[in-house]
Design an enzyme around this catalytic site. Sequence first.
Site, PDB file in Angstrom:
ATOM      1  N   ASP A   1      45.254   0.871  62.398  1.00  0.00           N
ATOM      2  CA  ASP A   1      43.792   1.516  61.819  1.00  0.00           C
ATOM      3  C   ASP A   1      42.743   1.231  62.797  1.00  0.00           C
ATOM      4  OD1 ASP A   1      41.494   1.598  60.282  1.00  0.00           O
ATOM      5  OD2 ASP A   1      42.002   0.118  58.776  1.00  0.00           O
TER       6      ASP A   1
ATOM      7  N   HIS B   1      38.311  -2.705  56.649  1.00  0.00           N
ATOM      8  CA  HIS B   1      38.845  -2.468  57.724  1.00  0.00           C
ATOM      9  C   HIS B   1      38.684  -3.612  58.735  1.00  0.00           C
ATOM     10  CE1 HIS B   1      39.693   1.791  56.390  1.00  0.00           C
ATOM     11  NE2 HIS B   1      38.859   1.775  55.703  1.00  0.00           N
TER      12      HIS B   1
END
Length: 554
Positions: A196, A367
């Site tokens: 990610d 994130h």
Amino acid sequence: MKNINNSKLRIIPLGGLEQIGMNITAFEFEDSIVVVDCGLSFPEDDMLGIDLVIPDITYLKNNAHKVKGFVITHGHEDHIGALPYVLKELNVPVYATRLTIALIEHKLKEHNLLKSVKRKVVKHGQSINLGKFRIEFIKTNHSIADASALAIYSPAGIVVHTGDFKVDYTPVFGDAIDLQRFGEIGKKGVLALMCDSTNAERKGFTMSERTVGKTFDNIFAEHKNTRIIIATFASNVDRVQQIINSAYKYGRKCVVEGRSMVNVISTAAELGYLNVPENTLIELDQMKNYPDEQMVLITTGSQGESMAALSRMASNMHRKVQIKPGDTVIFSSNPIPGNEKAVSRVINELSMKGADVIFQDAHVSGHACQEEIKLIYSLVHPKYAIPVHGEYRHLKAQAQVAESLGIPKDNIFLLSSGDVLELDEEKAQVVDRVQTGAILVDGLGVGDVGNIVLRDRQHLAEDGILIVVLTLEKYSNQVLAGPDIVSRGFVYVRESEGLMDEAKHVVEEAIEDCMDRRVTDWGRLKTAIRDSLSEFLWKRTKRSPMILPIIMEV
């Protein structure tokens, strides 16, 4: 069959690179394809009237006999939103964790696909066999519960796909990310890591979700006498949990408002991902029975979306909730890139109504920042790095992090959607491109609005339309009626009578000219009208509206 040693693994992202959203990646080995995620993205500003955008799965349809299933990392729209559309064309089983499957089922129900689509709930730590692949689900943390990373075992080697993740040692619900398992798989030797990149530009660590709970407590303590309205992402169950915790602690009742929010919260509560004390949640209609200082309203619309609950409250369009002076409104989210303008508009509208708007510190990201990305790289020790999930600058930032950890530049791949990356222990390279793209969904139409229609919509939006109507006599082609000119979105006719009269003359001249030259073909007649009118209008107004000549015959 070919010797296994010269068979390579192919990784084909069909969406989700160069943008945030529409994540979908195919993993192919010989006769097996496994697809990871199947998300949608929201329309750009220039996609007028489009509701959603889904990936082009031509490649999967052409290889339908190989596709073994969809493996989904977590339940966000940019990872599950396109499933109902795609499953109509490619009916294969779907594998995901419990909450994710429940959210997918909700979508399938809306599209009448519950009976026909096979789905399987997988627990963290479990593996499933799909053709030549074995897929293991690994527990991670994210802004929605039940998120997973995937270890994809193929005869060519192991690929680790982190899904969307952060490292949260003190999550609100459930366990911390299974770092130990990442380390164990790293020890086996990992061919590639797909990690990610959303926050790869940000230094340090992402704060724990729990820190937001402390912020809420402080805000609730400071605003004891006002109604509190909190806007956040519908899918962030842990955030809602913390709001409910603070509300309970300070003796307030909660109302959940906004369709998607009600949806996710009821699903999460049924499955036990949300712990609601007795009598804390009440219905919107019961709100009038309680004084303001006992109310918390949890709502959608933190991104300024015009149809979401908060925007409707801000613009007085909400049927049951009006913003009053003294209300405290908390934005518990950051604007997604591109939504800043919409968010600031809503903040202005709320402030004008006398609300106290708070948008500092009431959010943490779901994130990983640079240090967590480094942690995963150090545990997994991949041979190749393939940054995923982000715009190009985010992927680039992660590539720099990977390089700083000693991964050779040649082993880092910044792919574009459609690239076919072939890899094995010896080498990795992009060998091909497949068709990818965005399919636009407008109302019930999927893919029937393309570039040409959008170009027309843009044209209509910029310069409006003029319709020229005339009636010709059959055979003799004499003009019996007209030409009449109707204008929409070009000029206000009542104030531009002079211009309209002149335009009418221009059309009449064009028709006469055609008649003199014995042009009877309607196509050429229409072109002549269009050309002469458009030239005249450009000279007079410097605008070029769409011109539609309509000829009738009697």
